[in-house]
Write a protein that holds these residues in place. Structure first.
Motif, PDB file in Angstrom:
ATOM      1  N   VAL A  32       4.806   6.232  -7.745  1.00  0.00           N
ATOM      2  CA  VAL A  32       4.238   5.202  -8.617  1.00  0.00           C
ATOM      3  C   VAL A  32       4.994   5.146  -9.946  1.00  0.00           C
ATOM      4  O   VAL A  32       5.365   4.067 -10.432  1.00  0.00           O
TER       5      VAL A  32
ATOM      6  N   GLU B 184       7.285   1.930  -9.619  1.00  0.00           N
ATOM      7  CA  GLU B 184       6.561   0.895 -10.356  1.00  0.00           C
ATOM      8  C   GLU B 184       6.774   1.006 -11.868  1.00  0.00           C
ATOM      9  O   GLU B 184       6.221   0.215 -12.628  1.00  0.00           O
TER      10      GLU B 184
ATOM     11  N   ALA C 292       5.613   3.059 -14.048  1.00  0.00           N
ATOM     12  CA  ALA C 292       4.386   3.284 -14.818  1.00  0.00           C
ATOM     13  C   ALA C 292       4.697   4.214 -15.987  1.00  0.00           C
ATOM     14  O   ALA C 292       5.241   5.299 -15.797  1.00  0.00           O
TER      15      ALA C 292
ATOM     16  N   GLY D 123      -0.328   5.710 -17.584  1.00  0.00           N
ATOM     17  CA  GLY D 123      -0.686   4.671 -16.619  1.00  0.00           C
ATOM     18  C   GLY D 123      -0.514   5.061 -15.169  1.00  0.00           C
ATOM     19  O   GLY D 123      -1.172   4.494 -14.294  1.00  0.00           O
TER      20      GLY D 123
ATOM     21  N   ARG E 204      -3.462   4.402 -11.893  1.00  0.00           N
ATOM     22  CA  ARG E 204      -2.907   3.569 -10.832  1.00  0.00           C
ATOM     23  C   ARG E 204      -2.929   4.330  -9.500  1.00  0.00           C
ATOM     24  O   ARG E 204      -3.304   3.769  -8.463  1.00  0.00           O
ATOM     25  N   SER E 205      -2.560   5.594  -9.521  1.00  0.00           N
ATOM     26  CA  SER E 205      -2.550   6.399  -8.295  1.00  0.00           C
ATOM     27  C   SER E 205      -3.967   6.575  -7.755  1.00  0.00           C
ATOM     28  O   SER E 205      -4.192   6.505  -6.543  1.00  0.00           O
TER      29      SER E 205
ATOM     30  N   ARG F  97      -6.501   4.543  -8.156  1.00  0.00           N
ATOM     31  CA  ARG F  97      -6.937   3.271  -7.562  1.00  0.00           C
ATOM     32  C   ARG F  97      -6.350   3.087  -6.160  1.00  0.00           C
ATOM     33  O   ARG F  97      -7.013   2.548  -5.265  1.00  0.00           O
TER      34      ARG F  97
END
Length: 270
Positions: free
Chosen positions: A153, A157, A159, A163, A167-168, A170
């Motif tokens: 991630v 992404e 991040a 963040g 995110r992970s 979710r």
């Protein structure tokens, strides 16, 4: 029980835990030389750390030398995992036979992990802290499962800051059943394979301690690419499932808005 039939590419496909394992093995078979070269730095650092630790036991080598080598070896693992994620992304974007710049992959991995370092540190501290309590063990499992996705991630992404962790978490929501078997297999390979191989080697061919001490590190270098690739494919599958769930919710919301409320009766005439 799980499905196994899949291909190495495309990367962003919904996969079961068995298909994550199969895809990781498939991409290793497609470009074995690239992944071997990509894992050379952490493998060499971990072997060097094991050698220095063994030498420090029987010679006046300062203990901090071995400790520094161990620290470098440990830090090289997430960096190399990020580099592997970028390699797979390049193969996915440009074709499995494309030329890969490993130096650029490592450089990008270091920069992006530094940008997402707060999330990495918080995740490590949470896992250590939560696993000390039986009551909090389920929460530790969620954070540890999110940790499987954290490096992909952060690197893929981009991040930044903290963040990467939310995110992970979710992403875990829609892929928990896929991620837990992948996590269990990865931990099993990393924690037991080296010790088992070292024990068998000692029984069959007794070797000096310094040599025997390097065996787990050599085995770690051999299995780490596979474990890191499983994390990459698990993350890609989790992202796909999350996007599908969001699309499904959006369609349901549109359908609900377009459907008249049946609870409101027709207006009565005067």
């Amino acid at each position: 029980r799980t499905s196994w039939a899949t291909t190495a590419l495309p990367l962003r496909v919904r996969r079961s835990s068995g298909q994550v394992v199969a895809a990781s093995l498939a991409v290793l078979r497609e470009r074995p030389a690239v992944f071997a070269l990509a894992m050379a730095p952490p493998a060499l650092l971990n072997v060097l750390a094991a050698v220095l630790q063994g030498v420090a036991v029987s010679s006046p080598v300062p203990g901090w030398v071995g400790g520094a080598a161990v620290l470098l070896g440990v830090l090289s693992l997430p960096v190399s995992a990020g580099a592997l994620a970028l390699v797979v992304q390049v193969l996915d974007d440009e074709g499995v036979g494309t030329r890969v710049d490993l130096r650029a992959a490592y450089g990008a991995s270091v920069r992006r992990l530094l940008a997402g370092l707060p999330a990495v540190l918080v995740t490590a501290l949470l896992v250590v802290g939560l696993t000390t309590s039986i009551v909090l063990a389920p929460l530790a499992l969620v954070v540890l499962t999110a940790g499987v996705l954290l490096v992909p991630v952060v690197v893929l992404e981009r991040a930044r800051g903290f963040g990467g962790l939310p995110r992970s978490i979710r992403l875990v929501r829609h892929s928990f059943g896929t991620l837990v078997p992948v996590l269990a297999l990865g931990l099993l390979l990393l924690t037991t394979t080296g010790a088992v191989v070292a024990a068998l080697l000692f029984v069959v061919v007794p070797v000096p301690f310094v040599v025997l001490n390097t065996v787990p590190s050599v085995v770690l270098g051999a299995v780490w690419p596979f474990v890191a690739l499983m994390c990459v494919y698990a993350c890609a599958s989790a992202v796909t499932r999350s996007e599908e769930a969001q699309a499904s919710q959006a369609r349901a919301a549109v359908t609900s808005a377009a459907t008249p409320d049946s609870s409101v009766g027709p207006a009565s005439g005067a």
